[in-house]
Design a protein around this motif. Structure first.
Motif, short mmCIF file in Angstrom:
data_model
loop_
_atom_site.label_atom_id
_atom_site.label_comp_id
_atom_site.label_asym_id
_atom_site.label_seq_id
_atom_site.Cartn_x
_atom_site.Cartn_y
_atom_site.Cartn_z
N ASP B 61 0.83 -1.20 0.00
CA ASP B 61 0.00 0.00 0.00
C ASP B 61 0.87 1.25 0.00
O ASP B 61 0.52 2.26 -0.61
N TYR B 62 1.98 1.18 0.73
CA TYR B 62 2.94 2.30 0.73
C TYR B 62 3.37 2.58 -0.71
O TYR B 62 3.40 3.73 -1.15
N VAL B 63 3.69 1.52 -1.44
CA VAL B 63 4.15 1.70 -2.82
C VAL B 63 3.04 2.29 -3.68
O VAL B 63 3.26 3.19 -4.50
N SER B 64 1.80 1.81 -3.47
CA SER B 64 0.71 2.28 -4.34
C SER B 64 0.45 3.77 -4.13
O SER B 64 0.11 4.48 -5.07
N VAL B 65 0.60 4.24 -2.91
CA VAL B 65 0.38 5.67 -2.67
C VAL B 65 1.66 6.46 -2.95
O VAL B 65 1.63 7.53 -3.55
N GLY B 66 2.79 5.91 -2.55
CA GLY B 66 4.03 6.67 -2.60
C GLY B 66 4.67 6.75 -3.97
O GLY B 66 5.28 7.78 -4.30
N SER B 67 4.55 5.71 -4.76
CA SER B 67 5.23 5.72 -6.05
C SER B 67 4.26 5.83 -7.22
O SER B 67 4.59 6.40 -8.25
N ASP B 68 3.08 5.27 -7.03
CA ASP B 68 2.17 5.18 -8.18
C ASP B 68 1.23 6.39 -8.30
O ASP B 68 0.47 6.48 -9.25
N SER B 69 1.26 7.28 -7.33
CA SER B 69 0.27 8.38 -7.35
C SER B 69 0.94 9.74 -7.45
O SER B 69 0.35 10.75 -7.06
N ARG B 101 -11.65 12.55 -12.00
CA ARG B 101 -10.64 11.84 -12.79
C ARG B 101 -10.66 10.33 -12.61
O ARG B 101 -9.80 9.64 -13.12
N ASP B 102 -11.59 9.86 -11.81
CA ASP B 102 -11.69 8.43 -11.55
C ASP B 102 -10.38 7.90 -10.94
O ASP B 102 -9.82 6.90 -11.39
N VAL B 103 -9.90 8.60 -9.92
CA VAL B 103 -8.67 8.20 -9.24
C VAL B 103 -9.03 7.44 -7.96
O VAL B 103 -9.89 7.90 -7.19
N PHE B 104 -8.38 6.32 -7.74
CA PHE B 104 -8.63 5.52 -6.54
C PHE B 104 -7.91 6.16 -5.34
O PHE B 104 -6.68 6.32 -5.37
N ILE B 105 -8.66 6.56 -4.33
CA ILE B 105 -8.02 7.26 -3.21
C ILE B 105 -8.25 6.57 -1.87
O ILE B 105 -7.83 7.08 -0.83
N ASP B 106 -8.90 5.42 -1.88
CA ASP B 106 -9.26 4.79 -0.60
C ASP B 106 -8.05 4.50 0.28
O ASP B 106 -8.10 4.67 1.50
N THR B 107 -6.96 4.04 -0.34
CA THR B 107 -5.77 3.71 0.46
C THR B 107 -5.21 4.96 1.12
O THR B 107 -4.85 4.95 2.30
N ALA B 108 -5.14 6.04 0.37
CA ALA B 108 -4.64 7.30 0.94
C ALA B 108 -5.57 7.77 2.06
O ALA B 108 -5.11 8.23 3.12
N LEU B 109 -6.87 7.65 1.83
CA LEU B 109 -7.83 8.05 2.88
C LEU B 109 -7.63 7.21 4.13
O LEU B 109 -7.72 7.71 5.26
N ASP B 110 -7.33 5.94 3.93
CA ASP B 110 -7.07 5.04 5.07
C ASP B 110 -5.84 5.46 5.86
O ASP B 110 -5.76 5.26 7.07
N VAL B 608 11.61 -15.77 -20.51
CA VAL B 608 10.50 -16.20 -19.66
C VAL B 608 9.72 -14.95 -19.27
O VAL B 608 10.31 -13.93 -18.90
N ARG B 609 8.42 -15.00 -19.37
CA ARG B 609 7.62 -13.82 -18.99
C ARG B 609 6.93 -14.07 -17.68
O ARG B 609 6.40 -15.14 -17.43
N MET B 610 6.94 -13.05 -16.86
CA MET B 610 6.27 -13.13 -15.56
C MET B 610 5.07 -12.20 -15.58
O MET B 610 5.09 -11.17 -16.26
N PRO B 611 4.03 -12.55 -14.82
CA PRO B 611 2.90 -11.64 -14.76
C PRO B 611 3.30 -10.31 -14.14
O PRO B 611 4.24 -10.27 -13.33
N ASP B 612 2.64 -9.24 -14.53
CA ASP B 612 2.92 -7.92 -13.95
C ASP B 612 2.81 -7.98 -12.44
O ASP B 612 1.87 -8.53 -11.89
N GLY B 613 3.80 -7.39 -11.79
CA GLY B 613 3.72 -7.25 -10.33
C GLY B 613 3.86 -8.55 -9.58
O GLY B 613 3.46 -8.68 -8.43
N ALA B 614 4.48 -9.58 -10.23
CA ALA B 614 4.57 -10.90 -9.59
C ALA B 614 5.27 -10.85 -8.25
O ALA B 614 4.94 -11.59 -7.34
N ALA B 615 6.28 -9.99 -8.12
CA ALA B 615 7.06 -10.01 -6.88
C ALA B 615 6.96 -8.68 -6.12
O ALA B 615 7.81 -8.35 -5.34
N VAL B 616 5.91 -7.93 -6.37
CA VAL B 616 5.75 -6.65 -5.68
C VAL B 616 5.44 -6.90 -4.21
O VAL B 616 4.84 -7.91 -3.85
N ALA B 617 5.91 -5.99 -3.40
CA ALA B 617 5.70 -6.13 -1.95
C ALA B 617 4.22 -6.32 -1.64
O ALA B 617 3.35 -5.73 -2.28
N GLY B 618 3.94 -7.13 -0.65
CA GLY B 618 2.55 -7.40 -0.30
C GLY B 618 1.90 -6.30 0.47
O GLY B 618 2.51 -5.34 0.84
#
Lengths: 182, 618
Positions: B61-69, B101-110, B608-618
């Motif tokens: 969740d840190y990554v989703s708010v901190g790097s992706d937004s 803008r249809d931006v997901f903000i629930d994690t930040a609100l949390d 070899v192809r891996m799915p997107d985000g296969a090893a992203v932090a949980g």
């Protein structure tokens, strides 16, 4: 030249490896160690191995889950549930090792939802790990290295059956895409 | 003097702060009597969220708010409530912004409810070391968390000296940060290697820092900004970073099990391409474009030292562009080491096949080649210095050498038109076996970019990006100096062309995981196995001059150049016959066409192809 061990007869086309006969992973001993080494080297080179489980073999004398990082056998009717589970749970790169100066790092994600990182830097442990790159009879090892193999087996980094041992984590020589996926 | 160096959220939790690591070593070297400590507030925040939310808010969740937004300012907003002593500050504006803008903000609100307690806990921990000076480094979304902590520190201990530095402080941004925040004593603008020790000397001696280039300081209630220097820091004066404290902090942290720690190194600053041709949209190099690189031998020695010390084999370089000399004096050393390193590097897209092979062999398997577009006219508009055909070759070679290629497809350049995009969009289904862009994104107006500094290039009207309305409680004219991103009128394509582009990229991404287009040699013949999404699976057999032609087109050729090459190779084929073959092969989707140039698309290998985000932090 793929550099795959010749002890297991196989054919290679592109990135696909077809193993000629069934692999006796449940037999234990040298035969199992050789088969594990072969599959391990396929993974390290990013090759896709197609192979069959020896139908007559009973269950293996070890927990099959330690092999979850190796390509699973082809599906066959009436196969034991643990082979099906292996196939459905298989993920490339679930266990691998990398080499640095005086150490080896291991990433182990064979158990879903966990990621264990280990660093091997004790000289005896490293020497034993290197030795087990090839299938090795335990009685060919001195006491120190036998003890080290015991430690590696306890961490599920080596498979020991019927007096033979082999290292389990492949060395990744070909990164997947994305390389951060493992 | 006791100096504490601080990096606050949203610094990536899998990386040490290069800035803290450099300054730690620099201050220790310049001022051996000083005590230097570090506070890894970013790591602390990830721990705080994990603990206070009983495991609900995790490092992922840190990554989703901190790097992706970053383009929505969610991470900064999380701390705005703490900065302005109002837990609801900016929330209504954020909700309106996100809804529009249809931006997901629930994690930040949390996360927001935890911010004020976190800042208080940070202040206690920082002050426990009884520092005389606390230095914050700030880049991307680190401003508000840093300001919130700085304010709390000064509230509790007014005699403390607070210093801000980092990319967010470059040029007018640094002065605006200073003059609008009385609790910030000093802002170092530009590189800190010379400025920080000079400032610390003034603090020791109690003299006004009038001679420290670029520094902002308080003259009574007046915010002074010293003139910035054009002098850049010589590579020989850039120390090798010290990551001991970071590793100790990470290894003691419950966050460790969620992340894949990496080392961060710096080979060069500035951009050698930008010195000659500044890409019109790029503001990344701030006010100092001048390219300076450490010798390859020195960079290798730094990596060698860090790898041995920290037992980590993942290395991220922060260079905005690789020094081409590194293909001679750095990458071969990496290969020679025999270590299984995994390096990330930003490179220029027009690398040769041999250079890309060397990257792969050295473990530089994650590259960012700045592809940006596949259309030569649009690439010309951005002054990128490459063609669409060249970019396709790079993408194809990434498959051949198992290189992970991160890239974006940018649009919205003044002067572009739908006609520039239609030929590329029409061909995207044929590219589905190559690594797709992260998405098709309209360019944003960045401070320091040519688009920003020259309104005549097409972005005449500009105002601070709307996201800053839910981040800062400042008037617009102050924001205009403080922020990095601006809104402007849209330029370039819109409507149907924009929709077509986005849809084509979405389909590329969806079809890529199961698509292959592979060469295989069969005696003198050439086979092409077409296993691409959206086409019947088939194998083409090419013989004689046709096989030679498809291989010759790996380098990208015009039809006439190809004809000459085939003739030189002894193949007998008429121009008309060759032209018919080119058109047929193009229709099969085995060639990419960029104006008069054709490039063959099959690859010799497929990683070899891996799915997107296969090893992203949980």
């Amino acid at each position: 030249m793929t550099g795959l061990p010749a002890a297991v007869p196989h054919r290679v086309r592109g990135r696909r490896v077809a193993v000629d006969g069934p692999l006796r992973l449940a037999a234990g001993g040298r035969e199992t160690a050789v088969a594990v080494q072969f599959l391990r080297e396929c993974v390290g080179r990013g090759l896709d191995a197609a192979w069959t489980w020896a139908a007559d073999d009973a269950g293996p004398p070890y927990d099959l889950r330690v092999l979850r990082h190796l390509p699973p056998p082809a599906e066959r009717a009436g196969e034991p549930g643990e082979l099906t589970a292996w196939r459905t749970g298989y993920v490339y790169g679930a266990l691998y090792h990398r080499r640095g100066p005086g150490f080896v790092t291991v990433l182990d994600r064979r158990d879903a939802g966990t990621a264990a990182r280990l660093t091997l830097d004790h000289p005896d442990l490293l020497a034993a790990f290197d030795r087990l790159g090839e299938p090795t009879p335990l009685d060919a090892l001195d006491a120190v290295h036998q003890e080290a193999v015991g430690l590696l087996a306890a961490e599920r980094l080596a498979l020991v059956t019927d007096g033979w041992a082999v290292a389990l984590p492949p060395r990744i020589r070909s990164w997947p895409v994305p390389c951060t996926g493992i | 003097m006791r100096v504490q160096l601080v990096t606050m959220p949203w610094h990536p939790i899998d990386l040490p702060s290069l800035q803290v690591g450099l300054l730690h070593r620099l201050v220790r070297r310049a001022r051996p009597a000083d005590e230097v400590t570090e506070f890894h507030g970013s790591l602390r925040w990830a721990e705080f969220l994990l603990e206070r939310s009983a495991g609900r808010l995790r490092p992922g969740d840190y990554v989703s708010v901190g790097s992706d937004s970053i383009f929505h300012g969610l991470g900064d907003w999380v701390f705005s409530g703490a900065l302005y002593d109002d837990p609801d500050w900016g929330t209504a504006r954020l909700r309106d912004y996100a809804a529009a803008r249809d931006v997901f903000i629930d994690t930040a609100l949390d996360m927001r409810p935890y911010a004020a307690d976190f800042i208080a806990a940070c202040a206690t921990e920082v002050l426990a070391t009884r520092p005389d000076v606390v230095g914050f480094t700030t880049t991307f979304m680190q401003n508000v968390s840093s300001l919130a902590l700085a304010r709390e520190l000064k509230r509790r201990r007014p005699e403390l000296t607070v210093v801000l530095g980092g990319s967010n402080c470059d040029g007018p941004m640094g002065h605006a940060l200073h003059r609008n925040h009385r609790f910030v004593d000093h802002v170092v603008r530009g590189e800190a290697e010379y400025a920080l020790p000079a400032l610390l000397r003034h603090l020791d001696e109690g003299t006004p820092p009038v001679d420290v280039p670029g520094l902002c300081w308080w003259d009574g209630e007046l915010s002074r900004a010293n003139t910035e220097t054009r002098r850049t820091v010589a590579p020989a004066d850039i120390p090798s970073p010290d990551y001991d404290d970071w590793q100790a902090a990470l290894e003691a942290s419950p966050v460790l099990e969620y992340v894949h720690p990496k080392l961060v190194v710096e080979g060069a600053r500035g951009c050698w391409w930008g010195e000659k041709h500044h890409c019109t949209f790029c503001g990344l190099n701030g006010s100092s474009m001048a390219f300076r690189a450490k010798p390859g031998q020195r960079l290798w020695e730094e990596i060698d030292r860090l790898v041995r010390r920290h037992r980590l084999l993942d290395v991220v370089t922060v260079d905005n562009i690789i020094d081409m000399a590194y293909f001679r004096d750095f990458l071969p050393r990496v290969v020679e080491s025999g270590w299984d390193l995994r390096l990330h590097y930003e490179v220029k897209s027009n690398l040769t096949r041999d250079q890309l092979r060397l990257l792969g062999e050295s473990g530089t398997v994650h590259i960012q080649p700045g592809i940006e577009s596949l259309g030569s006219r649009v690439l010309d508009l951005m002054d990128k210095g490459v063609t669409g055909a060249r970019n396709i070759r790079t993408l194809r070679e990434c498959e051949n050498h198992a290189l992970t290629c991160s890239w974006n497809l940018l649009y919205g350049f003044p002067g572009e038109s739908a006609e520039d995009y239609d030929p590329v969009i029409d061909q995207i289904p044929a590219l589905v076996h190559l690594q797709p862009p992260s998405g098709a994104h309209r360019i944003q107006l960045e401070r320091f970019s040519p688009h920003f500094t020259d309104p005549g290039l097409g972005f005449g009207k500009r105002r601070p990006a709307e996201m800053y309305q839910h981040v800062y409680d400042l008037p617009e004219d102050e924001l205009a100096d403080l922020v990095y991103l601006f809104d402007s009128e849209d330029a370039g394509i819109a409507g149907r062309a924009e929709r077509r582009l986005k849809e084509a990229v979405a389909q590329w991404r969806a079809g890529h995981p199961h698509s292959r287009l592979l060469f295989e040699e069969d005696g003198e013949d050439l086979l092409v196995h077409d296993r691409r999404h959206g086409r019947p699976h088939t194998t083409h057999r090419l013989t004689g001059w046709a096989a030679a032609a498809l291989r010759r087109l790996e380098e990208g050729r015009t039809e006439s150049a190809l004809h000459r090459l085939l003739a030189d190779d002894g193949h007998v084929v008429s121009a008309a016959e060759l032209g018919e073959w080119v058109r047929h092969t193009f229709r099969l989707g085995l060639l990419f066409r960029d104006g008069p140039t054709y490039v063959s698309l099959p690859t010799w290998d497929a990683p070899v192809r891996m799915p997107d985000g296969a090893a992203v932090a949980g």
